[in-house]
Design an enzyme around this catalytic site. Structure first.
Site, PDB file in Angstrom:
ATOM      1  N   ASP A 160       0.840  -1.197   0.000  1.00 53.37           N
ATOM      2  CA  ASP A 160       0.000   0.000   0.000  1.00 53.37           C
ATOM      3  C   ASP A 160       0.875   1.246   0.000  1.00 53.37           C
ATOM      4  O   ASP A 160       1.718   1.422   0.890  1.00 53.37           O
ATOM      5  CB  ASP A 160      -0.880   0.029   1.250  1.00 53.37           C
ATOM      6  CG  ASP A 160      -1.971  -1.021   1.219  1.00 53.37           C
ATOM      7  OD1 ASP A 160      -2.982  -0.780   0.548  1.00 53.37           O
ATOM      8  OD2 ASP A 160      -1.808  -2.071   1.874  1.00 53.37           O
ATOM      9  N   HIS A 180      -7.458   5.706   0.746  1.00 54.06           N
ATOM     10  CA  HIS A 180      -8.398   5.518   1.842  1.00 54.06           C
ATOM     11  C   HIS A 180      -7.678   5.511   3.184  1.00 54.06           C
ATOM     12  O   HIS A 180      -6.455   5.412   3.248  1.00 54.06           O
ATOM     13  CB  HIS A 180      -9.160   4.201   1.663  1.00 54.06           C
ATOM     14  CG  HIS A 180      -8.268   2.987   1.699  1.00 54.06           C
ATOM     15  ND1 HIS A 180      -7.455   2.624   0.638  1.00 54.06           N
ATOM     16  CD2 HIS A 180      -8.050   2.042   2.659  1.00 54.06           C
ATOM     17  CE1 HIS A 180      -6.789   1.530   0.938  1.00 54.06           C
ATOM     18  NE2 HIS A 180      -7.129   1.157   2.165  1.00 54.06           N
ATOM     19  N   ASP A 190      -7.667  -4.436   9.469  1.00 49.43           N
ATOM     20  CA  ASP A 190      -6.883  -3.213   9.669  1.00 49.43           C
ATOM     21  C   ASP A 190      -6.257  -3.235  11.064  1.00 49.43           C
ATOM     22  O   ASP A 190      -6.938  -3.006  12.069  1.00 49.43           O
ATOM     23  CB  ASP A 190      -7.762  -1.968   9.514  1.00 49.43           C
ATOM     24  CG  ASP A 190      -8.111  -1.675   8.063  1.00 49.43           C
ATOM     25  OD1 ASP A 190      -7.536  -2.335   7.182  1.00 49.43           O
ATOM     26  OD2 ASP A 190      -8.950  -0.794   7.825  1.00 49.43           O
ATOM     27  N   GLU A 226     -11.267  -0.552  -2.226  1.00 54.95           N
ATOM     28  CA  GLU A 226     -12.183  -1.221  -3.135  1.00 54.95           C
ATOM     29  C   GLU A 226     -13.170  -0.256  -3.784  1.00 54.95           C
ATOM     30  O   GLU A 226     -13.542   0.763  -3.186  1.00 54.95           O
ATOM     31  CB  GLU A 226     -12.956  -2.307  -2.367  1.00 54.95           C
ATOM     32  CG  GLU A 226     -12.047  -3.391  -1.845  1.00 54.95           C
ATOM     33  CD  GLU A 226     -12.697  -4.284  -0.804  1.00 54.95           C
ATOM     34  OE1 GLU A 226     -12.218  -5.429  -0.637  1.00 54.95           O
ATOM     35  OE2 GLU A 226     -13.661  -3.853  -0.147  1.00 54.95           O
ATOM     36  N   LYS A 237      -9.733  -3.176  -7.427  1.00 53.93           N
ATOM     37  CA  LYS A 237     -10.243  -4.235  -6.553  1.00 53.93           C
ATOM     38  C   LYS A 237     -11.743  -4.079  -6.332  1.00 53.93           C
ATOM     39  O   LYS A 237     -12.247  -2.990  -6.073  1.00 53.93           O
ATOM     40  CB  LYS A 237      -9.530  -4.210  -5.205  1.00 53.93           C
ATOM     41  CG  LYS A 237      -9.905  -5.396  -4.303  1.00 53.93           C
ATOM     42  CD  LYS A 237      -9.299  -5.280  -2.918  1.00 53.93           C
ATOM     43  CE  LYS A 237      -7.796  -5.395  -2.956  1.00 53.93           C
ATOM     44  NZ  LYS A 237      -7.238  -5.446  -1.574  1.00 53.93           N
ATOM     45  N   HIS A 268     -20.284 -11.757  -0.041  1.00 53.99           N
ATOM     46  CA  HIS A 268     -20.921 -13.046  -0.301  1.00 53.99           C
ATOM     47  C   HIS A 268     -22.067 -13.370   0.643  1.00 53.99           C
ATOM     48  O   HIS A 268     -22.823 -14.309   0.402  1.00 53.99           O
ATOM     49  CB  HIS A 268     -19.868 -14.153  -0.187  1.00 53.99           C
ATOM     50  CG  HIS A 268     -19.222 -14.198   1.168  1.00 53.99           C
ATOM     51  ND1 HIS A 268     -19.792 -14.857   2.232  1.00 53.99           N
ATOM     52  CD2 HIS A 268     -18.092 -13.631   1.628  1.00 53.99           C
ATOM     53  CE1 HIS A 268     -19.014 -14.717   3.295  1.00 53.99           C
ATOM     54  NE2 HIS A 268     -17.973 -13.966   2.950  1.00 53.99           N
ATOM     55  N   THR A 273     -11.880 -10.564  -4.400  1.00 54.35           N
ATOM     56  CA  THR A 273     -11.509 -11.208  -3.147  1.00 54.35           C
ATOM     57  C   THR A 273     -12.311 -12.487  -2.880  1.00 54.35           C
ATOM     58  O   THR A 273     -13.120 -12.904  -3.698  1.00 54.35           O
ATOM     59  CB  THR A 273     -11.711 -10.237  -1.968  1.00 54.35           C
ATOM     60  OG1 THR A 273     -13.106  -9.888  -1.908  1.00 54.35           O
ATOM     61  CG2 THR A 273     -10.911  -8.965  -2.155  1.00 54.35           C
ATOM     62  N   GLU A 321      -7.544 -12.635  -4.652  1.00 59.05           N
ATOM     63  CA  GLU A 321      -6.837 -12.679  -3.376  1.00 59.05           C
ATOM     64  C   GLU A 321      -7.745 -13.334  -2.349  1.00 59.05           C
ATOM     65  O   GLU A 321      -8.945 -13.476  -2.559  1.00 59.05           O
ATOM     66  CB  GLU A 321      -6.424 -11.285  -2.929  1.00 59.05           C
ATOM     67  CG  GLU A 321      -7.558 -10.334  -2.664  1.00 59.05           C
ATOM     68  CD  GLU A 321      -7.082  -8.936  -2.299  1.00 59.05           C
ATOM     69  OE1 GLU A 321      -7.511  -8.422  -1.250  1.00 59.05           O
ATOM     70  OE2 GLU A 321      -6.283  -8.365  -3.066  1.00 59.05           O
ATOM     71  N   ASN A 322      -7.159 -13.752  -1.246  1.00 54.75           N
ATOM     72  CA  ASN A 322      -7.948 -14.294  -0.161  1.00 54.75           C
ATOM     73  C   ASN A 322      -8.454 -13.161   0.720  1.00 54.75           C
ATOM     74  O   ASN A 322      -7.828 -12.118   0.832  1.00 54.75           O
ATOM     75  CB  ASN A 322      -7.152 -15.314   0.659  1.00 54.75           C
ATOM     76  CG  ASN A 322      -5.771 -14.838   1.048  1.00 54.75           C
ATOM     77  OD1 ASN A 322      -5.026 -14.328   0.211  1.00 54.75           O
ATOM     78  ND2 ASN A 322      -5.400 -15.006   2.303  1.00 54.75           N
ATOM     79  N   ALA A 323      -9.604 -13.367   1.356  1.00 55.06           N
ATOM     80  CA  ALA A 323     -10.237 -12.309   2.133  1.00 55.06           C
ATOM     81  C   ALA A 323      -9.577 -12.105   3.485  1.00 55.06           C
ATOM     82  O   ALA A 323      -9.462 -10.981   3.954  1.00 55.06           O
ATOM     83  CB  ALA A 323     -11.728 -12.609   2.314  1.00 55.06           C
ATOM     84  N   LEU A 324      -9.178 -13.181   4.132  1.00 55.58           N
ATOM     85  CA  LEU A 324      -8.470 -13.121   5.407  1.00 55.58           C
ATOM     86  C   LEU A 324      -7.335 -14.133   5.393  1.00 55.58           C
ATOM     87  O   LEU A 324      -7.353 -15.077   4.594  1.00 55.58           O
ATOM     88  CB  LEU A 324      -9.420 -13.424   6.575  1.00 55.58           C
ATOM     89  CG  LEU A 324     -10.382 -12.307   7.000  1.00 55.58           C
ATOM     90  CD1 LEU A 324     -11.250 -12.793   8.157  1.00 55.58           C
ATOM     91  CD2 LEU A 324      -9.634 -11.049   7.390  1.00 55.58           C
ATOM     92  N   ARG A 353      -1.607 -12.349   4.318  1.00 58.78           N
ATOM     93  CA  ARG A 353      -0.670 -11.264   4.208  1.00 58.78           C
ATOM     94  C   ARG A 353       0.626 -11.720   4.823  1.00 58.78           C
ATOM     95  O   ARG A 353       0.651 -12.640   5.632  1.00 58.78           O
ATOM     96  CB  ARG A 353      -1.242 -10.054   4.964  1.00 58.78           C
ATOM     97  CG  ARG A 353      -0.312  -8.895   5.183  1.00 58.78           C
ATOM     98  CD  ARG A 353      -0.967  -7.753   5.908  1.00 58.78           C
ATOM     99  NE  ARG A 353      -2.294  -7.353   5.489  1.00 58.78           N
ATOM    100  CZ  ARG A 353      -2.545  -6.484   4.543  1.00 58.78           C
ATOM    101  NH1 ARG A 353      -1.521  -5.910   3.897  1.00 58.78           N
ATOM    102  NH2 ARG A 353      -3.772  -6.177   4.237  1.00 58.78           N
TER     103      ARG A 353
END
Length: 550
Positions: free
Chosen positions: A130, A170, A178, A262, A375, A380, A422, A460-463, A495
């Site tokens: 970022d 952002h 975060d 996003e 992104k 979902h 994601t 990408e994966n969400a978590l 991450r």
């Protein structure tokens, strides 16, 4: 980030930043025009833009055509070329606080050095970082400090890794995952405090400081510049500072367009306990700039009574669809003529916001040998309902009867951008069934939209997930496809942190990378190779894990 429970640089320099012109007479005083079904006849002098899926009817910007001419390839050509390589390159997200808040240096430099070496040894293609607006332009408008990022780019170059640079306009803090707080530049926040209608606002008057409201995109509200001009100037400064790295080290520019980077509204903010999974969220259209646009749209449609605000019967952040009148069943307000009008306007505003920022991005990076990406959130939960309420409040007009992702994919296609999505690691049965979560169905729908538009789809994966089950799902979704055009163009792993470098997690991750690089190659063979990688990188991994915890 989506939430889940398991969860010729010179030529470009000569292109002036473009602030998109209003598209109608009404838009001369309102930043965005609107189109809705049956409104054309009533619009009079207002040119409405209703298309089959409510997307901006704009021709490809000249910068995109220039970019394609310089490279000799369209976005679809480049995506196809990447797929034909046989594998799906894996990138790894860097920690949110990789660069110090002062912007002059890296946090945990020793950890970064060891981590990059380990990632390269495991076969990772590169990293994602970022580039925070709130850090790099914190000293004042037009005063940029990329020193810490320059140090990281040089380290990545020496390690032989590529970089996906995220233009993060952002705030960090208030969304899932975060772990640190990085606000917008102080000078921008001062303007938002002075005029709180620059903040996204819900129907109860709650202000959100995560991102400047798209309603004022074309207004010179930030020290004499429009928000879009600020974003474009920032990207231009980044391009000029990193000209020697573009194409060889920096291979992708992901353009932030909303909360968590996003393209969406901040409809489900976690800060202060406002929203909790699996709440439907809330519409964000009550600042005066958004209300002004809504009023103009309603008058153009011949329904001025619809221009006073969003639905008042759509419940609150933590309601479920059936708790509300607007979102319930087949006969809720969402399925009425008014519902179509409002949801079309609300989603159109978001699409045109994306159009403006992508116009700026493609003008800046027109001749640069890099991809531009955007992104899109993987929302979902309640996907199995008719109204898809959480998607609607986020700005995606996606219901059982209306495809909300094809217009987004077509927007990317017009600008030659990659669509990054994601929740690729998630399985339907892992999620709470009572909330009708269907991430696999959602990923398939978005993939179909990307294919139809001819754009590259990345994921990408969400978590963070370190288990083999999640890795299997990503490989199956992204790489293990018979048709090359069905494979993703890249995957970014969320991450980098001490947990990734736990010995067991690291060995599983190394095997995962091998499988992705081999387009879904044999798991057993990949695990054998990964064992050797884990042994060879043991000291580096230990060093990285210890340094990241300090």
């Amino acid at each position: 980030m989506a939430f889940n429970l398991a969860q010729c640089a010179t030529a470009a320099a000569s292109v002036a930043p473009r602030t998109p012109r209003p598209r109608s007479a009404a838009a001369a005083s309102v930043p965005v025009s609107f189109s809705a079904r049956k409104a054309a006849a009533a619009a009079g002098s207002v040119r409405l833009q209703r298309q089959a899926c409510c997307e901006p009817s704009v021709a490809p910007p000249r910068s995109v055509l220039c970019r394609a001419a310089v490279s000799g390839k369209t976005a679809a050509d480049r995506a196809a070329s990447r797929r034909r390589s046989g594998g799906v390159p894996v990138f790894v997200m860097m920690p949110l606080d990789t660069v110090k808040k002062c912007g002059t240096a890296l946090n945990r430099r020793k950890a970064v050095q060891a981590s990059l070496s380990a990632l390269k040894s495991a076969g990772v293609e590169g990293i994602m970082v970022d580039v925070w607006w709130g850090i790099a332009e914190s000293d004042g408008p037009g005063r940029y400090n990329f020193a810490g990022y320059m140090e990281l780019m040089e380290m990545a170059r020496k390690a032989g890794l590529k970089v996906q640079a995220v233009m993060s306009f952002h705030q960090c803090g208030g969304n899932v995952g975060d772990s640190v707080s990085i606000p917008l530049p102080r000078w921008a926040v001062e303007e938002m405090e002075r005029d709180q209608d620059l903040c996204y606002t819900d129907q109860w008057g709650r202000r959100n400081y995560e991102y400047v409201s798209l309603g004022c995109d074309a207004m010179p509200v930030l020290k004499g510049r429009t928000p879009v001009e600020c974003y474009t100037d920032f990207m231009r400064a980044f391009r000029d500072h990193f000209a020697d790295y573009l194409g060889n080290t920096i291979v992708e520019i992901q353009v932030g367009m909303g909360p968590a980077g996003e393209l969406r509204y901040p409809s489900y903010p976690e800060s202060n306990g406002t929203w909790k999974f699996p709440g439907i969220g809330a519409f964000q259209c009550s600042d005066r700039y958004m209300r002004s646009s809504l009023k103009a749209a309603a008058e153009a449609a011949g329904k001025p009574q619809w221009g006073h605000g969003g639905p008042t019967d759509a419940g609150g952040y933590n309601n479920w669809p059936e708790d509300t009148i607007f979102f319930r069943g087949d006969n809720g307000g969402w399925s009425t003529e008014y519902g179509d009008f409002f949801l079309s306007w609300y989603s159109q505003m978001l699409l045109e916001h994306g159009d403006r920022i992508l116009s700026g991005a493609t003008s800046v990076f027109a001749a640069a040998p890099v991809e531009v990406s955007v992104k899109v959130a993987g929302i979902h939960w309640h996907y199995g309902t008719r109204s898809h309420a959480p998607e609607l409040t986020a700005g995606y007009y996606n219901t059982r009867h209306h495809d909300g992702y094809r217009p987004i994919a077509r927007l990317m296609a017009r600008h030659g951008a990659v669509l990054n999505f994601t929740c690729v690691e998630m399985r339907d049965h892992e999620q709470p069934q009572e909330a009708q979560c269907m991430p696999e169905h959602l990923v398939r729908q978005v993939g179909a939209a990307a294919r139809a538009a001819g754009v590259g789809l990345a994921g990408e994966n969400a978590l963070p997930r370190y288990d083999g089950t999640a890795h299997d799902q990503v490989v199956a979704t992204a790489a293990e496809r018979c048709a090359a055009e069905d494979r993703m163009v890249a995957f970014t792993y969320l991450r980098m942190g001490p947990d990734l470098f736990h010995p067991d997690n690291w060995q599983r991750f190394a095997a995962f990378v091998r499988r992705m690089n081999g387009a879904g190659s044999c798991r057993e063979a990949a695990e054998r190779e990964a064992h050797g990688v884990a042994q060879a990188t043991g000291s580096l991994v230990h060093e990285a894990a210890v340094a990241l915890r300090s």
